[in-house]
Scaffold this active site. Structure first.
Site, PDB file in Angstrom:
ATOM      1  N   CYS A 131     -63.097  26.367 -45.433  1.00 19.34           N
ATOM      2  CA  CYS A 131     -62.146  27.058 -46.298  1.00 19.34           C
ATOM      3  C   CYS A 131     -62.531  26.863 -47.765  1.00 19.34           C
ATOM      4  O   CYS A 131     -63.573  27.329 -48.212  1.00 19.34           O
ATOM      5  CB  CYS A 131     -60.725  26.589 -46.003  1.00 19.34           C
ATOM      6  SG  CYS A 131     -59.446  27.667 -46.702  1.00 19.34           S
ATOM      7  N   HIS A 251     -61.106  28.400 -40.018  1.00 19.59           N
ATOM      8  CA  HIS A 251     -60.786  27.022 -39.598  1.00 19.59           C
ATOM      9  C   HIS A 251     -61.047  26.828 -38.102  1.00 19.59           C
ATOM     10  O   HIS A 251     -60.140  26.983 -37.284  1.00 19.59           O
ATOM     11  CB  HIS A 251     -59.314  26.710 -39.883  1.00 19.59           C
ATOM     12  CG  HIS A 251     -58.996  26.520 -41.322  1.00 19.59           C
ATOM     13  ND1 HIS A 251     -59.034  25.290 -41.944  1.00 19.59           N
ATOM     14  CD2 HIS A 251     -58.630  27.413 -42.277  1.00 19.59           C
ATOM     15  CE1 HIS A 251     -58.702  25.428 -43.220  1.00 19.59           C
ATOM     16  NE2 HIS A 251     -58.452  26.713 -43.451  1.00 19.59           N
ATOM     17  N   GLU A 253     -61.381  24.046 -36.578  1.00 20.68           N
ATOM     18  CA  GLU A 253     -60.635  22.863 -36.109  1.00 20.68           C
ATOM     19  C   GLU A 253     -59.204  23.202 -35.709  1.00 20.68           C
ATOM     20  O   GLU A 253     -58.565  22.454 -34.952  1.00 20.68           O
ATOM     21  CB  GLU A 253     -60.650  21.769 -37.197  1.00 20.68           C
ATOM     22  CG  GLU A 253     -59.626  21.908 -38.306  1.00 20.68           C
ATOM     23  CD  GLU A 253     -59.974  22.979 -39.346  1.00 20.68           C
ATOM     24  OE1 GLU A 253     -59.169  23.202 -40.273  1.00 20.68           O
ATOM     25  OE2 GLU A 253     -61.064  23.575 -39.245  1.00 20.68           O
TER      26      GLU A 253
END
Length: 430
Positions: A131, A251, A253
């Site tokens: 990000c 993202h 994760e």
């Protein structure tokens, strides 16, 4: 193995915290998803607090084996936009109202993270930007950003290609499509999940993004509106060799299935962290090899005999100098050949400085035969020149062995002299 041993052995990944206001006090935090993955793959996260002045203390966080930069506020546009923005004051004010938590510029965090990114680029330290971290990487290399995708990119985009890049009402559950570029790391990681359209659904939460990609980078993924969602440096990507420079706007994760903390949308979601830590571990090993002190050579019988002769020569010279009223008796009992090995050893290894000559005189190495010794010193310049010519023709391996041998002999001399001095002090005390 104890936990303290692991703390020394495991590689260190630097992560900068994000500052938030909680109960009228600033609190620093890092998302646990990042930390869990870093720890899970075998590295230790080292959190750099976002406090004033930390950018001047980054050397205190050495050794740095990897850097992971993630969420945060908008980067100060003065760091990447030389020209005036095309956005009007009204539009800028509207952006601030829509994205209150992101548009508050944090110049200290900018300074810390840009410094870390440049350290990684200068020293080839593995870097993963998620990000904001991807934007920091691009800016550090001379790229630029859209100050607001909705105002700058979306208004030039057909309705059918417009993308919602952030959803305040569905932070973790929001998804949008990205098309992955073939023959890139992302393609390798997600290839088992890709269909003919080469698309996957990703989670994102940002209103800014890469506008002009820095020249050194290659895109890995695009959203339908044309925004670059991932990029890397192909010349600095080989995790097995400790090379990893990459930025992901989305993202991975947080791409987890509903009501699950451990099951991901795709098998490739954790690959970025896995390969990053692989690069971090390899970089640590490479760094350790570069700074490792060579092991002392094991002396064979012949070398041990030579060492003993040289040590005895130094010991006799010292006794000669410190003999006091017994010096005449010592001179009569000594032969020149007793002192010769020590003098020849020193002469054959170094061109002596004035300080070293004074030290030798204090040890007594020149007491008995000062005139002949000084004559020999005059030859040192010629010998050094000749030695340089000879060594210039030697291989790296030969020079390394020679260097280790002389270092070893010098250390032996120092150790023995220190031991003898301690023995003499003990005798004097008695």
């Amino acid at each position: 193995m104890s936990s303290s041993d692991l703390a020394v052995i495991l590689p260190r990944v630097i992560i900068v915290s994000r500052r938030s206001l909680r109960k009228n006090k600033f609190v620093d935090f890092v998302g646990e998803y990042h930390l869990d993955l870093i720890v899970g793959y075998g590295a230790v996260p080292v959190i750099v607090p976002r406090v004033a002045g930390v950018h001047t203390l980054l050397q205190s966080f050495e050794p740095i084996h990897g850097v992971l930069l993630c969420e945060g506020e908008d980067i100060d546009p003065s760091l990447y936009e030389a020209e005036e923005t095309s956005l009007s004051n009204e539009e800028l004010e509207e952006i601030r109202r829509l994205h209150v938590s992101d548009t508050a510029i944090d110049k200290e965090k900018d300074t810390i993270e840009l410094s870390l990114a440049r350290i990684c680029l200068e020293r080839n330290i593995p870097y993963l930007g998620i990000c904001r971290g991807s934007q920091v990487l691009n800016v550090a290399c001379g790229g630029t950003l859209y100050q607001d995708i909705g105002k700058e990119l979306a208004r030039c985009c057909p309705d059918e290609k417009k993308v919602v890049h952030m959803d305040y009402e569905n932070y973790d559950g929001h998804r949008h499509a990205v098309k992955i570029v073939e023959e890139t790391p992302l393609h390798q990681w997600f290839k088992d999940s890709l269909k003919d359209d080469m698309e996957i659904q990703v989670n994102s939460y940002h209103h800014q993004g890469v506008k002009r990609l820095a020249q050194r980078f290659t895109p890995m993924a695009f959203s339908p509106d044309g925004l670059i969602e991932g990029f890397y440096d192909p010349d600095a990507y080989c995790p097995e060799e400790g090379k990893f420079i990459m930025g992901l706007q989305f993202h991975p994760e947080r791409m987890r299935k509903a009501n699950s903390e451990s099951e991901f949308d795709y098998p490739g979601c954790t690959a970025a962290y896995k390969e990053f830590v692989k690069g971090v571990i390899a970089y640590q090993k490479k760094l350790n090899c570069a700074t490792k002190v060579p092991k002392s050579l094991k002396l064979d019988k012949e070398l041990e005999q030579k060492r003993n002769v040289i040590v005895r020569s130094f010991s006799l010279a010292k006794n000669l100098y410190t003999g006091g009223h017994n010096i005449r008796h010592l001179r009569e009992s000594l032969r020149e050949s007793d002192l010769k090995p020590g003098a020849e050893f020193l002469e054959s290894n170094i061109a002596l400085s004035l300080q070293q000559e004074n030290r030798l005189m204090q040890m007594g190495a020149t007491v008995r035969n000062a005139s002949s010794y000084m004559e020999r010193l005059k030859l040192n310049a010629k010998r050094e020149k000749l030695a340089r010519v000879v060594m210039g023709k030697m291989t790296i391996e030969q020079l390394s062995e020679l260097n280790m041998f002389y270092n070893m002999m010098g250390q032996i001399c120092s150790d023995m002299l220190e031991m003898k001095q301690l023995q003499n002090v003990s005798v004097d005390l008695l």
